[in-house]
Design a protein around this motif. Sequence first.
Motif, short mmCIF file in Angstrom:
data_model
loop_
_atom_site.label_atom_id
_atom_site.label_comp_id
_atom_site.label_asym_id
_atom_site.label_seq_id
_atom_site.Cartn_x
_atom_site.Cartn_y
_atom_site.Cartn_z
N LYS A 59 0.48 -1.48 0.00
CA LYS A 59 -0.42 0.23 0.00
C LYS A 59 1.18 1.29 -0.18
N ARG A 86 -7.34 -8.15 5.16
CA ARG A 86 -8.69 -8.11 4.14
C ARG A 86 -10.07 -8.04 5.57
N GLU A 107 -10.04 4.28 -2.12
CA GLU A 107 -8.36 4.35 -2.46
C GLU A 107 -8.94 3.27 -3.82
N ALA A 109 -7.89 0.49 -5.90
CA ALA A 109 -6.75 -0.77 -5.87
C ALA A 109 -6.48 -1.22 -7.32
N ALA A 135 -11.34 0.29 -3.36
CA ALA A 135 -11.13 -0.35 -2.14
C ALA A 135 -11.45 1.03 -0.49
N GLU A 137 -9.64 1.78 2.60
CA GLU A 137 -8.82 1.21 3.43
C GLU A 137 -9.62 1.59 4.74
N VAL A 163 -8.65 -3.33 5.18
CA VAL A 163 -8.62 -3.24 3.59
C VAL A 163 -10.22 -4.23 2.94
N LEU A 165 -11.91 -4.78 -0.26
CA LEU A 165 -12.29 -4.33 -1.66
C LEU A 165 -12.94 -4.74 -1.70
N LEU A 226 -2.20 -8.03 -4.40
CA LEU A 226 -2.72 -6.22 -4.88
C LEU A 226 -2.73 -5.26 -3.97
N LEU A 228 -2.79 -0.89 -3.61
CA LEU A 228 -3.34 0.08 -2.82
C LEU A 228 -2.88 1.32 -3.42
N ILE A 254 -18.38 1.18 -2.33
CA ILE A 254 -18.94 0.11 -1.11
C ILE A 254 -19.66 0.51 0.28
#
Length: 258
Positions: A59, A86, A107, A109, A135, A137, A163, A165, A226, A228, A254
Amino acid sequence: MSLDPAAAAATLAQARATRVPLPPFTATDPTLDARWAYDVQDCDRAARLASGESAVGAKLGLTSPAKQARMGVDEPVVGFLTDALRLDPGVVAGALAGWIQPRIEPEIAFVLGRPVSSRLTLAEARAAVASVGIAAEIIDSRYEDYRFRLADVVADNTSAAGVVLGDLHPGADVPELATLRCTLSVDGEVRHEATGAAILGDPYAALVHLSGHLAARGDALPAGSLVLAGALTDAEPLLAGSSYRLTIASLGTIDVSV
């Protein structure tokens, strides 16, 4: 003599476990620098992997000029991600009591389609990405009142706490990331807005910076990792009873309720 990195990593781990924040290390030793801080990160990562966690990526932090100016630095910082970070949206409320002073931020991703071990050009960074998504965070500084200097935040793995996702999209199908609009709403009220350009002018530039960091340290990320790219907006405190909606156009939304 600087504090031993392994001892600093253990102190930060204790703060995470007990939820008792620390004064920043630089309050005692203002000479601590990024090299020392990344050594602390290495010790922290080794301890986490030894405990059974698995490395899943990296990240970036301080990827906006405004945040860099507040910290008095001129480049982003880098942290690591493990599978323990996660989270599904539905478990955030239950995890709230395990953090000290959590905040949430939107963020972009990336999921890598190829290994990265040497410095990339911007075109190579784009080609290295297999998929892109949104994402959320969760950050949680282990320092009192989020007061720290560069060495402190790097040692604290750039405040990483979790995180969430969202959906992933093939990189080739995603519009120009710098133009995508982002909003962060709390209880239905828009608190922050930005575009992808908030991340170094182009989110793929974050991956360029990360690749240079990896190359300089003799490190690498495998395909499937992954990444970020850094926060698009300021973070909002995670407060019990509140609902958060993070949206990036073309990438998705999200929703997190705590």
